[in-house]
Scaffold this motif. Sequence first.
Motif, short mmCIF file in Angstrom:
data_model
loop_
_atom_site.label_atom_id
_atom_site.label_comp_id
_atom_site.label_asym_id
_atom_site.label_seq_id
_atom_site.Cartn_x
_atom_site.Cartn_y
_atom_site.Cartn_z
N ALA A 137 0.82 -1.21 0.00
CA ALA A 137 0.00 0.00 0.00
C ALA A 137 0.85 1.26 0.00
O ALA A 137 2.00 1.26 0.43
CB ALA A 137 -0.92 -0.01 1.22
N ASN A 246 -4.30 -4.14 -7.39
CA ASN A 246 -4.28 -2.69 -7.34
C ASN A 246 -5.70 -2.15 -7.53
O ASN A 246 -6.48 -2.14 -6.59
CB ASN A 246 -3.30 -2.13 -8.37
N ASP A 247 -6.04 -1.73 -8.74
CA ASP A 247 -7.36 -1.15 -8.97
C ASP A 247 -8.47 -2.19 -9.07
O ASP A 247 -9.64 -1.88 -8.87
CB ASP A 247 -7.35 -0.30 -10.25
N PRO A 249 -8.83 -5.49 -7.32
CA PRO A 249 -8.33 -6.50 -6.38
C PRO A 249 -9.18 -7.77 -6.38
O PRO A 249 -10.36 -7.76 -6.73
CB PRO A 249 -8.41 -5.79 -5.03
N LYS A 301 -10.78 -1.23 -1.04
CA LYS A 301 -10.93 -0.09 -1.94
C LYS A 301 -11.19 1.20 -1.17
O LYS A 301 -10.70 2.27 -1.54
CB LYS A 301 -12.06 -0.34 -2.93
N ASP A 304 -8.11 2.69 -0.08
CA ASP A 304 -7.18 2.87 -1.20
C ASP A 304 -5.96 1.96 -1.09
O ASP A 304 -4.83 2.38 -1.38
CB ASP A 304 -6.74 4.34 -1.30
N CYS A 305 -6.18 0.72 -0.69
CA CYS A 305 -5.08 -0.25 -0.59
C CYS A 305 -4.63 -0.68 -1.97
O CYS A 305 -5.41 -0.70 -2.92
CB CYS A 305 -5.52 -1.46 0.22
N THR A 306 -3.37 -1.04 -2.07
CA THR A 306 -2.80 -1.60 -3.30
C THR A 306 -1.83 -2.71 -2.91
O THR A 306 -1.32 -2.74 -1.79
CB THR A 306 -2.04 -0.54 -4.12
N LEU A 360 2.92 -6.21 -9.32
CA LEU A 360 1.93 -5.20 -8.95
C LEU A 360 2.61 -3.90 -8.50
O LEU A 360 2.13 -2.81 -8.79
CB LEU A 360 1.03 -5.73 -7.82
N ARG A 364 2.04 -0.38 -10.44
CA ARG A 364 1.54 0.83 -9.77
C ARG A 364 2.48 2.00 -9.98
O ARG A 364 2.06 3.14 -10.16
CB ARG A 364 1.36 0.57 -8.26
#
Length: 369
Positions: A137, A246-247, A249, A301, A304-306, A360, A364
């Motif tokens: 993240a 990412n966007d 998940p 989401k 805003d986790c990635t 990933l 990103r």
Amino acid sequence: MNRKVNVGVIFGGKSAEHEVSLMSATAIINAIDKEKYNVVPIGITKEGSWMLYSGPIEQIESGEWEGISNKLLKDKPKENVFSIIPVGKEDHSIEQVVPMGLANKIDVIFPALHGPYGEDGTIQGLLEMADIPYVGAGVLASSLCMDKIYAKKLFELEGLSVVEYVVVLRNKLKKNMGEYIAEIEEKFEYPVFIKPANLGSSVGITKAHDRDEMIKGLNEAAKYDRRILVERSIECREIECAVLGNDDPMASVVGEIVPSHEFYDYEAKYFDDGKSKLIIPADIPKNKSEEVRQMAIIAYKALDCTGLSRVDFFLEKETNKIYINEINTMPGFTKYSMYPLLWQETGLPYDKLIDKLIKLALERYDDRY
């Protein structure tokens, strides 16, 4: 990128979860595909010194890496990828870590760090400033997920159920202990859970069955944070779900923890010789499993986790209601940790999971502009 990718694995750190980080890093370094990646182990001592490590991997988990790195630095000081520059006070008691040419040597960082200074946005901010891609993240998501209080507020805004709680401030604890006790006892029956707002691996968490235990628990949590969370205790099963991406998940199968202790504390997680049981997949109704997976994606989401996160839930035994507990943006990463085991059961083995996380991170980074 035709050549091998240089992956810096950062481990150790200044938090109370230093030893857990050593375990995670050892597993990651051993499993990473050496045909595709060059691994650059970077250790941080409990005092905050950064050192490049090139000794035996098995001596990371044991803690022996630090003595080996110190010797290497004395023999070849130029190999240290960071320069320690004293600033701020005449006696040089404050030190600042400044990257020196690291961006030219490392393609991506895997920060195998847990807790404050590793999972709370601080190391992420440093890597953003150094313009280096990293696994996991970003700054905002890391800090929000690490903060149990603000994470709960955002979960509530998304319509996700959380267990009722009271916030206690350390600087008011001594003068206002009686008022806090009265507020908590009016709102909840015993037992209650007491947690530092910003810490992971259940460090500093206690379960208080009466007033005396609550006072001890508040004082214990105050050792770790200026803000303390007191939660209503519920009879529940502890359910966890791994999220990856990412966007867009994906959520893994759902797992359950049956702790060896009264709750899944630090000792039960890492040092109980396997007495705590991880049940994967969890033996819960299919509709409840799907509800957990959907809630995990919504929470992921919303904050805003990635990259990756493990999302923890409570399944109340009496009502069968699901409560979201917290999100861990850098969960334990040994081969026996819940996050990689959930993905293994879902069809993504440990080494492939590490490969996916690195990809990933690079995706990103490339998608920033």
